[in-house]
Design a protein around this motif. Sequence first.
Motif, PDB file in Angstrom:
ATOM      1  N   UNK A  25      25.319  41.042  22.749  1.00 29.77           N
ATOM      2  CA  UNK A  25      26.122  41.637  22.177  1.00 29.77           C
ATOM      3  C   UNK A  25      26.492  41.016  20.869  1.00 29.77           C
ATOM      4  N   UNK A  26      25.509  40.053  20.476  1.00 30.98           N
ATOM      5  CA  UNK A  26      25.646  39.354  18.989  1.00 30.98           C
ATOM      6  C   UNK A  26      25.103  40.601  18.039  1.00 30.98           C
ATOM      7  N   UNK A  27      25.834  40.419  16.797  1.00 32.17           N
ATOM      8  CA  UNK A  27      25.531  41.416  15.656  1.00 32.17           C
ATOM      9  C   UNK A  27      24.279  41.188  15.096  1.00 32.17           C
ATOM     10  N   UNK A  28      23.835  42.241  14.321  1.00 29.15           N
ATOM     11  CA  UNK A  28      22.496  42.183  13.493  1.00 29.15           C
ATOM     12  C   UNK A  28      22.612  40.950  12.699  1.00 29.15           C
ATOM     13  N   UNK A  29      23.768  40.599  12.416  1.00 25.70           N
ATOM     14  CA  UNK A  29      23.788  39.793  11.120  1.00 25.70           C
ATOM     15  C   UNK A  29      23.757  38.308  11.485  1.00 25.70           C
ATOM     16  N   UNK A  30      24.200  38.063  12.869  1.00 23.80           N
ATOM     17  CA  UNK A  30      24.005  36.851  13.834  1.00 23.80           C
ATOM     18  C   UNK A  30      22.749  36.655  13.970  1.00 23.80           C
ATOM     19  N   UNK A 195      30.508  46.816  24.037  1.00 21.74           N
ATOM     20  CA  UNK A 195      29.426  46.022  24.263  1.00 21.74           C
ATOM     21  C   UNK A 195      28.084  46.967  23.406  1.00 21.74           C
ATOM     22  N   UNK A 196      27.170  45.975  22.763  1.00 20.28           N
ATOM     23  CA  UNK A 196      26.164  46.516  22.138  1.00 20.28           C
ATOM     24  C   UNK A 196      25.360  47.224  22.869  1.00 20.28           C
ATOM     25  N   UNK A 197      24.703  48.367  22.914  1.00 20.82           N
ATOM     26  CA  UNK A 197      23.780  48.977  23.798  1.00 20.82           C
ATOM     27  C   UNK A 197      24.493  49.816  25.068  1.00 20.82           C
ATOM     28  N   UNK A 198      25.930  49.642  25.087  1.00 18.90           N
ATOM     29  CA  UNK A 198      26.448  50.300  26.325  1.00 18.90           C
ATOM     30  C   UNK A 198      27.396  51.486  25.889  1.00 18.90           C
ATOM     31  N   UNK A 199      27.474  52.352  26.693  1.00 22.90           N
ATOM     32  CA  UNK A 199      28.522  53.474  26.480  1.00 22.90           C
ATOM     33  C   UNK A 199      29.655  53.051  26.587  1.00 22.90           C
ATOM     34  N   UNK A 203      29.965  57.186  23.937  1.00 19.90           N
ATOM     35  CA  UNK A 203      29.158  57.011  22.869  1.00 19.90           C
ATOM     36  C   UNK A 203      28.472  55.620  22.843  1.00 19.90           C
ATOM     37  N   UNK A 204      27.267  55.462  22.521  1.00 19.05           N
ATOM     38  CA  UNK A 204      26.665  54.188  22.671  1.00 19.05           C
ATOM     39  C   UNK A 204      27.147  53.457  21.454  1.00 19.05           C
ATOM     40  N   UNK A 205      27.326  52.232  21.733  1.00 22.76           N
ATOM     41  CA  UNK A 205      28.049  51.324  20.847  1.00 22.76           C
ATOM     42  C   UNK A 205      26.831  50.286  20.224  1.00 22.76           C
ATOM     43  N   UNK A 206      27.113  50.146  18.823  1.00 26.86           N
ATOM     44  CA  UNK A 206      26.165  49.208  18.068  1.00 26.86           C
ATOM     45  C   UNK A 206      26.812  47.721  17.656  1.00 26.86           C
ATOM     46  N   UNK A 207      28.165  47.768  18.096  1.00 28.13           N
ATOM     47  CA  UNK A 207      28.643  46.726  17.589  1.00 28.13           C
ATOM     48  C   UNK A 207      29.525  46.255  18.970  1.00 28.13           C
ATOM     49  N   UNK A 208      29.799  44.936  19.147  1.00 27.88           N
ATOM     50  CA  UNK A 208      30.619  44.344  20.090  1.00 27.88           C
ATOM     51  C   UNK A 208      32.073  43.846  19.898  1.00 27.88           C
ATOM     52  N   UNK A 209      32.804  43.918  20.719  1.00 27.14           N
ATOM     53  CA  UNK A 209      34.089  43.440  20.596  1.00 27.14           C
ATOM     54  C   UNK A 209      34.250  42.108  21.228  1.00 27.14           C
ATOM     55  N   UNK A 210      34.911  41.101  20.742  1.00 27.32           N
ATOM     56  CA  UNK A 210      34.724  39.760  21.296  1.00 27.32           C
ATOM     57  C   UNK A 210      35.942  39.174  21.877  1.00 27.32           C
ATOM     58  N   UNK A 211      36.905  40.228  22.223  1.00 26.19           N
ATOM     59  CA  UNK A 211      38.033  39.641  22.944  1.00 26.19           C
ATOM     60  C   UNK A 211      37.808  39.864  24.443  1.00 26.19           C
ATOM     61  N   UNK A 212      38.505  39.062  25.274  1.00 29.50           N
ATOM     62  CA  UNK A 212      38.558  38.955  26.627  1.00 29.50           C
ATOM     63  C   UNK A 212      39.196  39.659  27.259  1.00 29.50           C
ATOM     64  N   UNK A 213      40.541  40.243  26.759  1.00 27.95           N
ATOM     65  CA  UNK A 213      41.395  41.350  27.106  1.00 27.95           C
ATOM     66  C   UNK A 213      41.714  42.251  26.037  1.00 27.95           C
ATOM     67  N   UNK A 214      42.158  43.451  26.516  1.00 27.83           N
ATOM     68  CA  UNK A 214      42.422  44.370  25.174  1.00 27.83           C
ATOM     69  C   UNK A 214      43.884  43.990  24.639  1.00 27.83           C
ATOM     70  N   UNK A 215      44.173  44.196  23.574  1.00 31.72           N
ATOM     71  CA  UNK A 215      45.110  43.802  22.747  1.00 31.72           C
ATOM     72  C   UNK A 215      45.939  45.056  22.104  1.00 31.72           C
ATOM     73  N   UNK A 216      47.038  44.930  22.040  1.00 35.07           N
ATOM     74  CA  UNK A 216      47.925  46.098  21.371  1.00 35.07           C
ATOM     75  C   UNK A 216      48.693  45.555  20.185  1.00 35.07           C
ATOM     76  N   UNK A 217      48.244  45.968  19.100  1.00 33.26           N
ATOM     77  CA  UNK A 217      48.560  45.420  17.649  1.00 33.26           C
ATOM     78  C   UNK A 217      49.632  46.500  17.144  1.00 33.26           C
ATOM     79  N   UNK A 218      50.810  46.050  16.456  1.00 34.84           N
ATOM     80  CA  UNK A 218      51.726  46.946  15.834  1.00 34.84           C
ATOM     81  C   UNK A 218      51.230  47.672  14.585  1.00 34.84           C
ATOM     82  N   UNK A 219      51.588  48.834  14.321  1.00 36.14           N
ATOM     83  CA  UNK A 219      51.287  49.256  13.192  1.00 36.14           C
ATOM     84  C   UNK A 219      52.479  49.712  12.238  1.00 36.14           C
TER      85      UNK A 219
END
Length: 344
Positions: A25-30, A195-199, A203-219
């Motif tokens: 799941x590392x980015x293309x930049x990494x 996760x990169x390469x997983x649906x 939709x197949x994703x091309x970027x990964x999220x690095x959180x261990x748990x989902x997070x709710x952020x205020x708007x």
Amino acid sequence: MSSARASPDPDDPVGYFLEDLTYHGKTDRTRAAYERVLRRFEAFLDDVDPEAATHRDCMAFVHSLRGDVADSTVATYAAYLHRFYGYMTELKAFDGNPMTLVMEEMDETVDKDPARRDVSVSAMRSFVAGIRHPLHRALVVTLLKTGMRVGELCNLDLRDLSVSDPDLLNAAYSLGGRPALSERPDSIFVTAEATVGEELNGEMRTAANKRKRGTVIPVDDELRRALKAWLAVRPDSPSPAEPLFVGTAEGWGERLEPQAVRHVVERHAREEGWYRTGGGADENVTPHYFRHFFTTHLRDRTGDRGVVKYLRGDVADDVIDTYTHNWGDQVREVYEANVYRLFA
């Protein structure tokens, strides 16, 4: 995993390692950063294979970097090489890690918190005011108001945004379908499942999220206003996932990728004099700088490191459970009382 994949005894161990970075799941930049360093090391070895390199070969390579790059860069390159050898040793493709002794003897260290450009809230407010494009403005304000990573931004879907604005509630598209948002209006859910390469969400994703748990952020009201202006002109997307941020030029209607967001930020930062080709993390304003800005200013204003760590997605399971259960009483109240204003 495909049966055509190389064995753990590959002809090109660097290529094998880089491929595994993608699977992890590392980015293309990494991946590109590792490739530059490891291919440079291969060229330095000349006729010696990486598998056969000794600790003296590695030590000579590290020494060759001194005077050519900054001390912290020497340490970073060494860390890349150390990880490469450690990984290949774990796979039993290599007999040992010749970088272990080198790392123990090095004086250079990675600068994990460089002295970054000091941008005040008022200066950032002026910067945001100069961004007129609805998409660009929404991207920048979302990053600044949430502290999320650029990959996490790109992975947001319409279902991850919940708002109480009647105009958006009555829009043709559906917002806030996440169960985690059912009792939390005016918030964004950042999943840990991308996760990169997983649906995900069809939709197949091309970027990964690095959180261990989902997070709710205020708007808050400012972010809601920026997102409302963007959603008013957002092109329809062919993706069943209904991405929140999509292209308005090349890749019309397709999910934005991290590199596209970096280009947007770089363009506006250059115009502000905050970005220079060849500049480092201490000088250039990038999406990651916005994460640093969010962390620094919100932590200083609240004095509550726990809430800030929760919002960044950096806390352990037991801590994140505490803030999840007290989201309305603690996280949202602390956030709304202390988040900086970006609109005049």
